[in-house]
Design an enzyme around this catalytic site. Structure first.
Site, PDB file in Angstrom:
ATOM      1  N   ASP A   6       0.861  -1.170   0.000  1.00 41.07           N
ATOM      2  CA  ASP A   6       0.000   0.000   0.000  1.00 41.07           C
ATOM      3  C   ASP A   6       0.907   1.233   0.000  1.00 41.07           C
ATOM      4  O   ASP A   6       1.959   1.237   0.636  1.00 41.07           O
ATOM      5  CB  ASP A   6      -0.893  -0.033   1.244  1.00 41.07           C
ATOM      6  CG  ASP A   6      -1.917   1.073   1.271  1.00 41.07           C
ATOM      7  OD1 ASP A   6      -1.904   1.916   0.349  1.00 41.07           O
ATOM      8  OD2 ASP A   6      -2.725   1.116   2.212  1.00 41.07           O
ATOM      9  N   GLY A  45       0.742   3.993   1.467  1.00 44.88           N
ATOM     10  CA  GLY A  45       0.833   4.760   2.704  1.00 44.88           C
ATOM     11  C   GLY A  45      -0.105   5.941   2.758  1.00 44.88           C
ATOM     12  O   GLY A  45      -0.181   6.636   3.777  1.00 44.88           O
ATOM     13  N   GLY A  46      -0.843   6.185   1.678  1.00 42.73           N
ATOM     14  CA  GLY A  46      -1.756   7.325   1.668  1.00 42.73           C
ATOM     15  C   GLY A  46      -2.771   7.280   2.794  1.00 42.73           C
ATOM     16  O   GLY A  46      -2.981   8.276   3.501  1.00 42.73           O
ATOM     17  N   ASP A 101      -7.871  -7.354   1.013  1.00 45.64           N
ATOM     18  CA  ASP A 101      -6.996  -7.398   2.188  1.00 45.64           C
ATOM     19  C   ASP A 101      -7.739  -6.771   3.351  1.00 45.64           C
ATOM     20  O   ASP A 101      -8.636  -5.946   3.154  1.00 45.64           O
ATOM     21  CB  ASP A 101      -5.695  -6.624   1.941  1.00 45.64           C
ATOM     22  CG  ASP A 101      -5.897  -5.121   2.125  1.00 45.64           C
ATOM     23  OD1 ASP A 101      -5.500  -4.584   3.173  1.00 45.64           O
ATOM     24  OD2 ASP A 101      -6.471  -4.468   1.223  1.00 45.64           O
TER      25      ASP A 101
END
Length: 376
Positions: free
Chosen positions: A92, A94-95, A271
């Protein structure tokens, strides 16, 4: 990365396919255990591979960037070598973490300035350096840097946020084209559809993302507090627009019944931290419903959590023993519950795949969802 669509269910949009990366193949639909900091909590890589049969796991750019840091991961040869996981991996961008965990943040066109939740230090994430960071981490599938608006959001804010996400996406694509994988294996970029729960914004975003013609696409900004029906409505709308021939990843979803409902809408990849987070708190997901293993009713129930499961954490230990471990504050209880839950999620999507291939998915899903929701 190659995606082959094998079968579509005749009575729903559910699909079965095969996703091939340089680190191996993934049969879809698939659930991806979340290893935020390079570790799926309380579960070893050997248990993930051999006991729960995970085909792909996740890491997170925000957390790995802050700790252990890019210098350590670069010297290690990337996250695959650092944590010993030799199968496919997704990161991902990290947003979501920047906007949900950072104590202070300032969003501007350049990127997002934020304070670390660990030590308060200041950092700037831009579409360009987030691509560079994910190159260094070395995941097979990497996510574009986006802004994930909270729920609820005002229309004006959601629109502005979506448009910024699209501009950032173009910079991500450009940066990927300008750089090469660090460790020799291919890395594939997935853009992210945003737009909150506004139909017109979701339509615009999905159309924009589809036009970028990336190898796969993700749906973000759902499972953030909105009603389940809103999630399903937005997901169904987006799946009607995103290319049929490319994998679709619904981020951060969710409960077992959420997964089955969204598979029926055409989603391939999922996920969620729920299996391990809820497992550590004594909640077990089973084919017959949800068990709170801390309840006294299980104190003398000496049957396994699931005697038919191939996973040792499900078939070898009794409910009474697991309850005892939680009552005693024994860490093994949290570990076994986490392993059981991940194994169950993987068994669930494997069975879903079988039902799709057999042409029975819609009827099977409709019978399973009420059963999975039961509180035992």
């Amino acid at each position: 990365m190659i995606f082959e669509l094998t079968t579509t269910d005749s009575n729903s949009k559910a699909r079965a396919g095969v996703l091939t990366t340089d680190h191996g193949t993934i049969e879809t639909p698939i659930f991806m255990p979340v290893g935020t900091v390079g570790s799926v909590k309380a579960v070893t890589q050997e248990q993930l591979r051999d006991d729960v049969k995970a085909q792909i796991i996740l890491g997170n750019t925000y957390h790995l960037y802050l700790r252990p840091g890019m210098d350590v991961l670069s010297k290690a040869g990337g996250l695959h070598k650092f944590n010993g996981w030799d199968r496919p991996m997704l990161t991902d961008s990290g947003g979501y973490q920047v906007f949900s965990l950072a104590a202070n943040r300032k969003i501007k066109e350049e990127g997002c300035l934020f304070q670390s939740h660990i030590d308060g230090s200041r950092h700037l994430f831009t579409p360009e350096n987030v691509m560079d960071i994910q190159r260094t981490i070395g995941a097979d599938i990497i996510m574009a840097f986006d802004e994930c608006p909270p729920y609820p959001s005002e229309y004006r804010y959601a629109k502005k946020s979506m448009e910024l996400t699209h501009r950032w996406l173009d910079r991500c694509i450009k940066r990927m084209a300008e750089t090469q994988p660090v460790y020799g294996h291919e890395q594939t970029l997935f853009p992210i559809v945003q737009g909150s729960t506004f139909k017109d914004l979701r339509t615009i975003s999905a159309t924009e993302i589809a036009a970028r013609e990336c190898a796969g696409n993700a749906i973000g900004g759902l499972s953030v507090g909105e009603p389940e029906q809103d999630m399903y409505e937005m997901c169904g709308l987006v799946c009607e627009i995103l290319p049929v021939e490319k994998p679709r990843y619904l981020m951060g979803v969710g409960t077992p019944w959420n997964i089955l409902e969204n598979i029926a809408l055409g989603v391939d990849m999922f996920d969620c931290v729920m299996p391990t987070r809820n497992g550590r708190n004594g909640m077990l997901f089973t084919w017959n419903g949800v068990i709170n293993i801390k309840n006294k009713k299980w104190a003398t129930d000496f049957t396994p959590v699931d005697e038919n499961s191939p996973c040792f954490a499900s078939n070898r230990y009794s409910k009474a023993y697991l309850r005892h471990l939680f009552a005693a504050g024994e860490i093994l209880g949290m570990q076994l519950a986490s392993i059981h839950n991940i194994a169950f999620y993987l068994e669930l999507v494997q069975e879903a795949r079988k039902q799709i291939l057999a042409g029975n998915y819609a009827a099977w899903k409709n019978s399973m969802v009420p059963q999975l929701k039961q509180r035992l």
